[in-house]
Design a protein around this motif. Structure first.
Motif, short mmCIF file in Angstrom:
data_model
loop_
_atom_site.label_atom_id
_atom_site.label_comp_id
_atom_site.label_asym_id
_atom_site.label_seq_id
_atom_site.Cartn_x
_atom_site.Cartn_y
_atom_site.Cartn_z
N ILE A 34 37.52 28.66 37.89
CA ILE A 34 37.56 28.92 36.45
C ILE A 34 39.02 28.95 35.98
N TYR A 35 39.89 29.56 36.77
CA TYR A 35 41.31 29.61 36.44
C TYR A 35 41.88 28.20 36.33
N LEU A 36 41.56 27.35 37.29
CA LEU A 36 42.07 25.98 37.28
C LEU A 36 41.58 25.18 36.09
N GLU A 37 40.44 25.58 35.55
CA GLU A 37 39.91 24.93 34.35
C GLU A 37 40.60 25.44 33.08
N GLY A 38 41.48 26.42 33.23
CA GLY A 38 42.24 26.94 32.10
C GLY A 38 41.56 28.05 31.33
N GLU A 39 40.45 28.55 31.83
CA GLU A 39 39.74 29.65 31.16
C GLU A 39 40.24 30.97 31.74
N TYR A 40 41.47 31.32 31.37
CA TYR A 40 42.16 32.42 32.01
C TYR A 40 41.49 33.78 31.82
N ALA A 41 41.02 34.08 30.63
CA ALA A 41 40.41 35.40 30.39
C ALA A 41 39.13 35.56 31.23
N LYS A 42 38.32 34.54 31.26
CA LYS A 42 37.09 34.58 32.06
C LYS A 42 37.42 34.67 33.55
N ALA A 43 38.41 33.88 33.98
CA ALA A 43 38.83 33.91 35.38
C ALA A 43 39.34 35.28 35.77
N PHE A 44 40.11 35.90 34.88
CA PHE A 44 40.65 37.22 35.18
C PHE A 44 39.52 38.23 35.41
N GLU A 45 38.49 38.17 34.58
CA GLU A 45 37.36 39.09 34.75
C GLU A 45 36.73 38.95 36.13
N VAL A 46 36.48 37.72 36.54
CA VAL A 46 35.84 37.47 37.84
C VAL A 46 36.76 37.87 38.99
N LEU A 47 38.00 37.41 38.93
CA LEU A 47 38.95 37.68 40.01
C LEU A 47 39.28 39.16 40.14
N LYS A 48 39.38 39.86 39.02
CA LYS A 48 39.74 41.29 39.05
C LYS A 48 38.69 42.10 39.79
N VAL A 49 37.42 41.82 39.53
CA VAL A 49 36.34 42.53 40.23
C VAL A 49 36.46 42.30 41.73
N GLU A 50 36.67 41.05 42.12
CA GLU A 50 36.76 40.73 43.55
C GLU A 50 38.05 41.27 44.17
N ALA A 51 39.12 41.27 43.40
CA ALA A 51 40.38 41.84 43.89
C ALA A 51 40.21 43.33 44.17
N ASP A 52 39.54 44.01 43.27
CA ASP A 52 39.34 45.45 43.44
C ASP A 52 38.36 45.77 44.57
N ARG A 53 37.61 44.77 44.99
CA ARG A 53 36.73 44.92 46.15
C ARG A 53 37.45 44.58 47.45
N GLY A 54 38.70 44.06 47.34
CA GLY A 54 39.50 43.82 48.53
C GLY A 54 39.67 42.38 48.96
N LEU A 55 39.19 41.41 48.19
CA LEU A 55 39.36 40.00 48.56
C LEU A 55 40.82 39.60 48.37
N ASP A 56 41.49 39.24 49.46
CA ASP A 56 42.93 38.97 49.41
C ASP A 56 43.30 37.84 48.47
N CYS A 57 42.54 36.77 48.48
CA CYS A 57 42.83 35.65 47.59
C CYS A 57 42.74 36.07 46.12
N ALA A 58 41.71 36.83 45.80
CA ALA A 58 41.55 37.31 44.43
C ALA A 58 42.70 38.24 44.05
N GLN A 59 43.13 39.08 44.99
CA GLN A 59 44.26 39.96 44.72
C GLN A 59 45.51 39.14 44.39
N HIS A 60 45.72 38.07 45.15
CA HIS A 60 46.88 37.21 44.90
C HIS A 60 46.82 36.62 43.50
N TRP A 61 45.67 36.09 43.11
CA TRP A 61 45.59 35.42 41.81
C TRP A 61 45.57 36.40 40.66
N VAL A 62 45.07 37.59 40.86
CA VAL A 62 45.19 38.63 39.82
C VAL A 62 46.67 38.99 39.65
#
Length: 104
Positions: A34-62
């Motif tokens: 979603i981030y690569l498609e340029g939908e930053y706000a939507k991507a942030f919502e998805v990645l933030k949840v996963e980052a807070d669950r401990g996914l390292d890749c999501a933490q990096h992109w957040v």
């Protein structure tokens, strides 16, 4: 001056290829696609949840999104916090980014 600044950003933040490679390898969440498609706000919502669950890749992109202000207001402290979370799990891109931030 603008061209020099852009060139420096491209050297310091060569994120595009790494993001595409990571997404294609299925290494991260659908939020990265979603981030690569340029939908930053939507991507942030998805990645933030996963980052807070401990996914390292999501933490990096957040962290990256906080750093660049993509989909969320810029926040240097939160950016560093999320880079550190991912780096502590051995996520190489975050380790390198923290080193770059120390030197600038």
């Amino acid at each position: 001056m603008k061209a020099a600044g852009l060139a420096l950003l491209l050297v310091l933040f060569p994120w595009q290829l790494s993001a595409e490679e990571t997404a294609q390898a299925g290494r991260c969440s659908s939020g990265l696609t979603i981030y690569l498609e340029g939908e930053y706000a939507k991507a942030f919502e998805v990645l933030k949840v996963e980052a807070d669950r401990g996914l390292d890749c999501a933490q990096h992109w957040v962290a990256r999104m906080y750093q660049l202000g993509h989909g969320t207001p810029m926040n240097k402290e939160l950016s560093k916090t999320y880079y550190k979370l991912a780096a502590n799990q051995g996520f190489e891109q975050s380790i390198m980014q923290l080193e770059l931030l120390k030197s600038h």
